[in-house]
Design a protein around this motif. Structure first.
Motif, short mmCIF file in Angstrom:
data_model
loop_
_atom_site.label_atom_id
_atom_site.label_comp_id
_atom_site.label_asym_id
_atom_site.label_seq_id
_atom_site.Cartn_x
_atom_site.Cartn_y
_atom_site.Cartn_z
N SER A 52 15.64 -1.44 -1.69
CA SER A 52 15.14 -2.56 -2.50
C SER A 52 15.01 -3.85 -1.68
O SER A 52 14.55 -4.86 -2.20
CB SER A 52 16.07 -2.80 -3.70
N GLY A 53 15.37 -3.80 -0.43
CA GLY A 53 15.35 -4.98 0.41
C GLY A 53 13.99 -5.33 0.97
O GLY A 53 13.03 -4.56 0.90
N ASP A 54 13.92 -6.50 1.55
CA ASP A 54 12.67 -7.05 2.07
C ASP A 54 12.10 -6.21 3.21
O ASP A 54 10.90 -5.95 3.26
CB ASP A 54 12.90 -8.50 2.53
N LEU A 55 12.94 -5.78 4.15
CA LEU A 55 12.47 -4.97 5.27
C LEU A 55 11.84 -3.67 4.78
O LEU A 55 10.77 -3.27 5.24
CB LEU A 55 13.61 -4.66 6.24
N ALA A 56 12.49 -3.03 3.83
CA ALA A 56 11.96 -1.78 3.30
C ALA A 56 10.61 -1.99 2.62
O ALA A 56 9.67 -1.23 2.85
CB ALA A 56 12.96 -1.16 2.32
N LYS A 57 10.51 -3.02 1.80
CA LYS A 57 9.27 -3.27 1.06
C LYS A 57 8.12 -3.65 1.97
O LYS A 57 7.00 -3.18 1.80
CB LYS A 57 9.47 -4.40 0.04
N ARG A 58 8.40 -4.51 2.94
CA ARG A 58 7.33 -5.05 3.78
C ARG A 58 6.97 -4.17 4.97
O ARG A 58 5.83 -4.21 5.44
CB ARG A 58 7.72 -6.43 4.30
N LYS A 59 7.91 -3.40 5.47
CA LYS A 59 7.66 -2.64 6.70
C LYS A 59 7.82 -1.12 6.54
O LYS A 59 6.95 -0.35 6.92
CB LYS A 59 8.61 -3.12 7.82
N ILE A 60 8.96 -0.69 6.00
CA ILE A 60 9.26 0.74 5.99
C ILE A 60 8.33 1.51 5.05
O ILE A 60 7.74 2.52 5.45
CB ILE A 60 10.74 0.99 5.64
#
Length: 95
Positions: free
Chosen positions: A13-21
């Motif tokens: 649910s974090g920003d890195l996951a949403k934007r990159k992963i």
């Protein structure tokens, strides 16, 4: 199943996951859709809320592929500091 993969994204649910992963996983899915994705994080979300969050960063012009990609995703909420959450994750993976 031979050649079938389950990818677990911790901190889904974090920003890195949403934007990159997840955008990277969508690109991989377009090349070889032979996997499912399980997101795990502390934030309590329904699958639909989770899909809405990650969809913001996926291509809007590929709705058919996006719907198929999301159908291969699921989400589990749980803590990182106790075994309870990871037991739920394990149960989800077995099913």
């Amino acid at each position: 199943k031979s050649g079938f993969v389950t990818i677990v994204v911790l901190g889904a649910s974090g920003d890195l996951a949403k934007r990159k992963i997840f955008p990277c996983l969508f690109t991989l899915f377009q090349k070889d859709p032979n996997f499912v994705i399980v997101g795990y994080a502390r934030t309590v979300l329904s699958d639909e809320e989770f899909f809405e969050r990650i969809s913001q960063f996926l291509p809007k012009d590929k709705q058919v592929e996006l719907d198929l990609f999301l159908s291969k995703c699921s989400y589990i909420a749980g803590p990182y500091d106790t075994s309870e959450g990871f037991s739920q994750l394990q149960q989800h993976l077995v099913n």
